[in-house]
Design a protein around this motif. Structure first.
Motif, PDB file in Angstrom:
ATOM      1  N   LEU A  48      69.318  15.539 -16.503  1.00 18.03           N
ATOM      2  CA  LEU A  48      67.968  16.104 -16.435  1.00 18.03           C
ATOM      3  C   LEU A  48      67.101  15.345 -15.445  1.00 18.03           C
ATOM      4  O   LEU A  48      66.079  15.860 -14.981  1.00 18.03           O
ATOM      5  CB  LEU A  48      67.302  16.089 -17.811  1.00 18.03           C
ATOM      6  CG  LEU A  48      67.907  16.991 -18.870  1.00 18.03           C
ATOM      7  CD1 LEU A  48      67.089  16.909 -20.151  1.00 18.03           C
ATOM      8  CD2 LEU A  48      68.008  18.421 -18.387  1.00 18.03           C
ATOM      9  N   ARG A  74      56.970  18.067 -17.939  1.00 20.35           N
ATOM     10  CA  ARG A  74      57.267  19.431 -17.485  1.00 20.35           C
ATOM     11  C   ARG A  74      58.451  20.016 -18.255  1.00 20.35           C
ATOM     12  O   ARG A  74      58.438  21.201 -18.603  1.00 20.35           O
ATOM     13  CB  ARG A  74      57.531  19.454 -15.980  1.00 20.35           C
ATOM     14  CG  ARG A  74      56.224  19.314 -15.177  1.00 20.35           C
ATOM     15  CD  ARG A  74      56.442  19.471 -13.702  1.00 20.35           C
ATOM     16  NE  ARG A  74      57.034  18.232 -13.199  1.00 20.35           N
ATOM     17  CZ  ARG A  74      57.901  18.152 -12.199  1.00 20.35           C
ATOM     18  NH1 ARG A  74      58.295  19.247 -11.575  1.00 20.35           N
ATOM     19  NH2 ARG A  74      58.382  17.004 -11.803  1.00 20.35           N
ATOM     20  N   GLN A  75      59.453  19.203 -18.534  1.00 21.21           N
ATOM     21  CA  GLN A  75      60.606  19.681 -19.302  1.00 21.21           C
ATOM     22  C   GLN A  75      60.185  20.050 -20.724  1.00 21.21           C
ATOM     23  O   GLN A  75      60.600  21.091 -21.250  1.00 21.21           O
ATOM     24  CB  GLN A  75      61.714  18.627 -19.322  1.00 21.21           C
ATOM     25  CG  GLN A  75      62.381  18.462 -17.984  1.00 21.21           C
ATOM     26  CD  GLN A  75      63.225  17.203 -17.872  1.00 21.21           C
ATOM     27  OE1 GLN A  75      63.042  16.242 -18.626  1.00 21.21           O
ATOM     28  NE2 GLN A  75      64.147  17.202 -16.928  1.00 21.21           N
ATOM     29  N   ALA A  78      58.292  23.375 -20.700  1.00 19.46           N
ATOM     30  CA  ALA A  78      59.191  24.523 -20.547  1.00 19.46           C
ATOM     31  C   ALA A  78      59.925  24.809 -21.858  1.00 19.46           C
ATOM     32  O   ALA A  78      60.077  25.971 -22.262  1.00 19.46           O
ATOM     33  CB  ALA A  78      60.191  24.260 -19.423  1.00 19.46           C
ATOM     34  N   GLU A  97      59.608  31.677 -16.025  1.00 13.97           N
ATOM     35  CA  GLU A  97      59.857  30.416 -15.330  1.00 13.97           C
ATOM     36  C   GLU A  97      60.104  29.288 -16.326  1.00 13.97           C
ATOM     37  O   GLU A  97      60.963  28.432 -16.103  1.00 13.97           O
ATOM     38  CB  GLU A  97      58.686  30.070 -14.412  1.00 13.97           C
ATOM     39  CG  GLU A  97      58.630  30.931 -13.176  1.00 13.97           C
ATOM     40  CD  GLU A  97      57.446  30.603 -12.283  1.00 13.97           C
ATOM     41  OE1 GLU A  97      56.977  29.447 -12.299  1.00 13.97           O
ATOM     42  OE2 GLU A  97      56.999  31.512 -11.555  1.00 13.97           O
ATOM     43  N   GLY A  98      59.355  29.285 -17.438  1.00 14.14           N
ATOM     44  CA  GLY A  98      59.598  28.299 -18.483  1.00 14.14           C
ATOM     45  C   GLY A  98      60.986  28.452 -19.072  1.00 14.14           C
ATOM     46  O   GLY A  98      61.691  27.464 -19.300  1.00 14.14           O
ATOM     47  N   LEU A 100      63.563  29.724 -17.574  1.00 16.11           N
ATOM     48  CA  LEU A 100      64.513  29.316 -16.541  1.00 16.11           C
ATOM     49  C   LEU A 100      64.736  27.801 -16.598  1.00 16.11           C
ATOM     50  O   LEU A 100      65.868  27.330 -16.622  1.00 16.11           O
ATOM     51  CB  LEU A 100      63.980  29.735 -15.169  1.00 16.11           C
ATOM     52  CG  LEU A 100      64.922  29.703 -14.000  1.00 16.11           C
ATOM     53  CD1 LEU A 100      66.039  30.714 -14.158  1.00 16.11           C
ATOM     54  CD2 LEU A 100      64.151  29.993 -12.722  1.00 16.11           C
ATOM     55  N   SER A 101      63.660  27.057 -16.647  1.00 17.95           N
ATOM     56  CA  SER A 101      63.749  25.598 -16.706  1.00 17.95           C
ATOM     57  C   SER A 101      64.372  25.133 -18.020  1.00 17.95           C
ATOM     58  O   SER A 101      65.230  24.245 -18.031  1.00 17.95           O
ATOM     59  CB  SER A 101      62.354  24.990 -16.537  1.00 17.95           C
ATOM     60  OG  SER A 101      62.413  23.591 -16.640  1.00 17.95           O
ATOM     61  N   ALA A 102      63.959  25.730 -19.125  1.00 15.19           N
ATOM     62  CA  ALA A 102      64.480  25.326 -20.438  1.00 15.19           C
ATOM     63  C   ALA A 102      65.969  25.637 -20.569  1.00 15.19           C
ATOM     64  O   ALA A 102      66.745  24.804 -21.042  1.00 15.19           O
ATOM     65  CB  ALA A 102      63.688  26.012 -21.553  1.00 15.19           C
ATOM     66  N   ASN A 104      68.116  25.928 -18.193  1.00 14.35           N
ATOM     67  CA  ASN A 104      68.833  25.008 -17.320  1.00 14.35           C
ATOM     68  C   ASN A 104      68.963  23.633 -17.971  1.00 14.35           C
ATOM     69  O   ASN A 104      70.046  23.037 -17.967  1.00 14.35           O
ATOM     70  CB  ASN A 104      68.139  24.906 -15.958  1.00 14.35           C
ATOM     71  CG  ASN A 104      68.964  24.133 -14.977  1.00 14.35           C
ATOM     72  OD1 ASN A 104      70.133  24.428 -14.759  1.00 14.35           O
ATOM     73  ND2 ASN A 104      68.367  23.118 -14.376  1.00 14.35           N
ATOM     74  N   SER A 105      67.893  23.131 -18.562  1.00 18.23           N
ATOM     75  CA  SER A 105      67.937  21.824 -19.224  1.00 18.23           C
ATOM     76  C   SER A 105      68.910  21.835 -20.396  1.00 18.23           C
ATOM     77  O   SER A 105      69.720  20.912 -20.555  1.00 18.23           O
ATOM     78  CB  SER A 105      66.544  21.426 -19.722  1.00 18.23           C
ATOM     79  OG  SER A 105      65.673  21.213 -18.646  1.00 18.23           O
TER      80      SER A 105
END
Length: 191
Positions: A48, A74-75, A78, A97-98, A100-102, A104-105
């Motif tokens: 991460l 930011r993580q 999201a 977008e949130g 997408l980031s979440a 991915n994490s």
């Protein structure tokens, strides 16, 4: 059109998932957020925030000092967006977008925990029952009900099914968010 995410004319995304999927997608972000808050140095979280300066420890320490908290904030934001909107049937572009980031994490951490490598496709094929024609597990079930690779009770098999599900959601979300965007022209001289 997508299976889970469908881009709507106004730019929002329709979200079509089962109650079981909503429950899973609502709980996962909280689990990761708890680890980020309580154990930010856990080895499973290394992907991460990969090192920015691998050959200069002083620069890396300075980078971590200035950027570490912002990246984690930011993580966490999201993850909160995904958890809070998992019950929705429609996502705004900001919520998407949130997600997408979440996603991915979540996928990165789970992949790290599973030590996913080049041979993950072979393991996933085993989960699908390619090695056992009598296996009738559902590979798209986020709870890992698919058998193969040890059966439905196999923890690694369940985690791999979850990894595959998160990967599929991430890919589909990217495709849905990209739908309707203008094509990028080829660079001059590109073959």
């Amino acid at each position: 059109m997508g299976w889970v995410f469908t881009r709507l004319p106004d730019g929002d995304l329709a979200l079509d998932i089962s109650a079981n999927e909503r429950e899973v997608l609502q709980s996962l972000p909280g689990q990761l957020a708890e680890v980020l808050r309580e154990s930010p140095d856990q080895p499973a979280l290394v992907r991460l925030a990969p090192p920015a300066y691998t050959e200069d420890a002083d620069h890396e320490a300075e980078y971590r000092h200035y950027m570490g908290d912002d990246l984690r904030r930011r993580q966490l934001a999201a993850l909160a967006v995904m958890s809070e909107s998992a019950g929705a049937t429609r996502l705004s572009p900001e919520q998407a977008e949130g997600w997408l980031s979440a996603l991915n994490s979540l996928r990165l951490v789970l992949g790290t925990q599973l030590d996913v490598g080049e041979d993950v496709d072979d393991e996933l094929h085993q989960l699908d029952g390619y090695d056992d024609p009598d296996d009738s597990g559902d590979p798209d079930d986020p709870d890992g009900a698919g058998a193969g690779a040890g059966g439905a009770g196999d923890e690694r098999g369940q985690a791999l099914n979850l990894y595959r599900y998160l990967s599929m959601l991430l890919q589909e979300l990217v495709e849905a968010m990209s739908e309707g965007l203008p094509d990028v022209p080829d660079e001059p001289g590109a073959a």
